[in-house]
Design a protein around this motif. Structure first.
Motif, mmCIF file in Angstrom:
data_model
loop_
_atom_site.group_PDB
_atom_site.id
_atom_site.type_symbol
_atom_site.label_atom_id
_atom_site.label_comp_id
_atom_site.label_asym_id
_atom_site.label_seq_id
_atom_site.Cartn_x
_atom_site.Cartn_y
_atom_site.Cartn_z
ATOM 1 N N VAL A 111 0.795 -1.341 0.028
ATOM 2 C CA VAL A 111 0.427 -0.022 0.216
ATOM 3 C C VAL A 111 1.169 1.345 -0.392
ATOM 4 C CG1 VAL A 111 -1.848 1.358 1.730
ATOM 5 C CG2 VAL A 111 -1.615 -1.235 1.403
ATOM 6 N N GLY A 112 2.119 1.450 1.036
ATOM 7 C CA GLY A 112 2.950 2.394 0.866
ATOM 8 C C GLY A 112 3.715 2.605 -0.556
ATOM 9 N N TYR A 113 3.850 1.623 -0.734
ATOM 10 C CA TYR A 113 5.193 1.573 -2.280
ATOM 11 C C TYR A 113 3.425 2.417 -3.562
ATOM 12 C CZ TYR A 113 6.777 0.052 -6.630
ATOM 13 O OH TYR A 113 7.738 0.051 -7.685
ATOM 14 N N LEU A 114 2.619 1.868 -3.895
ATOM 15 C CA LEU A 114 1.850 1.841 -4.224
ATOM 16 C C LEU A 114 1.533 3.648 -3.836
ATOM 17 C CD1 LEU A 114 -0.377 -0.808 -5.020
ATOM 18 C CD2 LEU A 114 1.134 -0.615 -6.728
ATOM 19 N N TYR A 115 1.318 3.811 -3.452
ATOM 20 C CA TYR A 115 0.807 4.998 -3.279
ATOM 21 C C TYR A 115 1.945 6.434 -2.697
ATOM 22 C CZ TYR A 115 0.270 9.772 0.156
ATOM 23 O OH TYR A 115 0.020 10.975 0.646
ATOM 24 N N TYR A 116 3.384 5.878 -1.884
ATOM 25 C CA TYR A 116 4.125 6.747 -3.019
ATOM 26 C C TYR A 116 4.932 7.270 -4.599
ATOM 27 C CZ TYR A 116 5.751 9.037 1.573
ATOM 28 O OH TYR A 116 4.805 9.290 2.977
ATOM 29 N N THR A 117 4.266 5.859 -5.102
ATOM 30 C CA THR A 117 4.541 5.649 -6.447
ATOM 31 C C THR A 117 3.366 6.459 -7.412
ATOM 32 O OG1 THR A 117 4.077 3.507 -6.533
ATOM 33 C CG2 THR A 117 6.495 4.086 -6.171
ATOM 34 N N ASP A 118 2.427 6.901 -6.716
ATOM 35 C CA ASP A 118 1.436 7.537 -7.207
ATOM 36 C C ASP A 118 0.660 6.485 -8.612
ATOM 37 O OD1 ASP A 118 1.323 10.405 -6.827
ATOM 38 O OD2 ASP A 118 3.075 10.360 -8.178
ATOM 39 N N GLN A 119 0.759 5.378 -7.837
ATOM 40 C CA GLN A 119 -0.093 4.335 -8.645
ATOM 41 C C GLN A 119 -1.400 4.051 -7.613
ATOM 42 O OE1 GLN A 119 1.456 0.845 -9.677
ATOM 43 N NE2 GLN A 119 3.598 1.564 -8.712
ATOM 44 N N HIS A 120 -1.891 5.195 -7.781
ATOM 45 C CA HIS A 120 -3.687 5.800 -6.932
ATOM 46 C C HIS A 120 -4.480 4.843 -7.359
ATOM 47 C CE1 HIS A 120 -1.767 9.674 -5.141
ATOM 48 N NE2 HIS A 120 -0.814 8.343 -4.635
ATOM 49 N N ASP A 121 -4.782 4.563 -8.565
ATOM 50 C CA ASP A 121 -5.916 3.631 -9.174
ATOM 51 C C ASP A 121 -5.987 2.830 -9.417
ATOM 52 O OD1 ASP A 121 -7.253 5.909 -9.706
ATOM 53 O OD2 ASP A 121 -6.895 5.777 -12.548
ATOM 54 N N ARG A 122 -4.538 1.705 -8.902
ATOM 55 C CA ARG A 122 -3.888 0.122 -8.903
ATOM 56 C C ARG A 122 -4.132 0.316 -7.025
ATOM 57 N NH1 ARG A 122 -4.408 -4.531 -10.105
ATOM 58 N NH2 ARG A 122 -2.969 -5.904 -9.170
ATOM 59 N N LEU A 123 -3.959 1.530 -6.602
ATOM 60 C CA LEU A 123 -3.988 1.308 -4.595
ATOM 61 C C LEU A 123 -5.369 0.806 -4.741
ATOM 62 C CD1 LEU A 123 -2.912 1.425 -1.930
ATOM 63 C CD2 LEU A 123 -2.782 3.950 -2.680
ATOM 64 N N ARG A 124 -6.146 1.681 -5.430
ATOM 65 C CA ARG A 124 -8.123 2.091 -5.216
ATOM 66 C C ARG A 124 -8.530 0.129 -5.759
ATOM 67 N NH1 ARG A 124 -7.507 7.347 -5.817
ATOM 68 N NH2 ARG A 124 -7.629 7.453 -7.927
ATOM 69 N N GLU A 125 -7.770 0.248 -6.672
ATOM 70 C CA GLU A 125 -8.465 -1.317 -6.968
ATOM 71 C C GLU A 125 -8.383 -2.232 -5.852
ATOM 72 O OE1 GLU A 125 -8.003 -3.978 -11.048
ATOM 73 O OE2 GLU A 125 -6.489 -2.088 -10.760
ATOM 74 N N LEU A 126 -7.065 -2.420 -5.528
ATOM 75 C CA LEU A 126 -6.848 -3.383 -5.221
ATOM 76 C C LEU A 126 -7.288 -3.303 -3.467
ATOM 77 C CD1 LEU A 126 -2.369 -3.602 -5.258
ATOM 78 C CD2 LEU A 126 -4.119 -5.612 -6.542
ATOM 79 N N ILE A 127 -7.915 -2.287 -3.202
ATOM 80 C CA ILE A 127 -8.109 -2.057 -1.975
ATOM 81 C C ILE A 127 -9.501 -2.458 -1.164
ATOM 82 C CG2 ILE A 127 -8.583 -0.494 -0.103
ATOM 83 C CD1 ILE A 127 -6.109 1.048 -0.098
ATOM 84 N N HIS A 128 -10.682 -2.242 -3.043
ATOM 85 C CA HIS A 128 -11.760 -1.810 -3.006
ATOM 86 C C HIS A 128 -11.886 -4.094 -3.455
ATOM 87 C CE1 HIS A 128 -15.604 -2.046 -4.884
ATOM 88 N NE2 HIS A 128 -15.139 -2.778 -5.534
ATOM 89 N N ILE A 129 -11.282 -4.978 -4.164
ATOM 90 C CA ILE A 129 -11.335 -5.992 -4.118
ATOM 91 C C ILE A 129 -11.442 -6.770 -2.801
ATOM 92 C CG2 ILE A 129 -9.885 -8.214 -4.761
ATOM 93 C CD1 ILE A 129 -9.112 -6.192 -7.316
ATOM 94 N N GLY A 130 -10.118 -6.117 -1.976
ATOM 95 C CA GLY A 130 -9.548 -6.887 -0.706
ATOM 96 C C GLY A 130 -11.035 -6.904 0.371
#
Length: 136
Positions: A111-130
Motif C-alpha cells: 500500500v505504501g509503495y503504490l501510494y508513493y509511486t502515484d499508482q493511486h488507481d491501482r491502490l484503490r483497485e486492490l483495496i476495493h477487491i480486498g
C-alpha cells in the motif's frame, strides 16, 4: 510524486525507502481507505464503525486480504510484498501470530509503495477487491 492533498514527499527515492517504512505509511493510508469505505455505507453508528474498521485493519485481516489478492498482483507488486514480508520490525502485536504479522506488514508495504509511486488507481483497485472479498 505529484503534489496531492498533503505536499510532503519522501526524503529519498521510493526504491530506497526501507520496506518497514513503506509499511508505516501504508498502514495509515489503508486505515483512511477503510474508514472512507465504512462511512460510505448507510446507517452505521460510531461503535459499529469502530468494530467494522477493526475487522478490516487488524493484522489477521490484512494477512487474509494479501492472500486473497495474490493472484491479482503483478510481478513488481509481488516483489514489493516479498520485501515487506521479510522486513524485520522488531515486534509482534499481541493479537497476531508472527506469520500473520509478516503478511500484514507485506500488505502495508505494498500500500505504501503504490501510494508513493502515484499508482493511486491501482491502490484503490486492490483495496476495493480486498474489502469486497472480506465482506463475503
Amino acid at each position: 510524486m505529484t503534489e496531492g492533498w498533503f505536499p510532503y514527499e519522501p526524503s529519498k527515492p521510493v526504491k530506497l525507502i526501507p520496506p518497514i517504512v513503506l509499511a508505516y505509511i501504508g498502514d495509515a493510508i489503508y486505515e483512511v481507505a477503510v474508514r472512507q469505505y465504512l462511512i460510505s455505507l448507510p446507517n452505521l453508528k460510531p461503535n459499529h464503525l469502530h468494530k467494522a474498521a477493526t475487522g478490516l485493519v487488524s493484522a489477521k485481516a490484512q494477512s487474509r486480504i494479501l492472500g486473497l489478492l495474490d493472484s491479482e498482483l503483478t510481478d513488481d507488486e509481488k516483489n514489493i510484498v516479498r520485501q515487506g514480508r521479510n522486513a524485520k520490525s522488531g515486534s509482534v502485536p499481541k493479537n497476531a501470530d508472527v506469520l500473520e504479522y509478516r503478511h500484514a506488514t507485506a500488505f502495508e508495504c505494498l500500500v505504501g509503495y503504490l501510494y508513493y509511486t502515484d499508482q493511486h488507481d491501482r491502490l484503490r483497485e486492490l483495496i476495493h477487491i480486498g474489502i469486497r472479498q472480506m465482506q463475503r
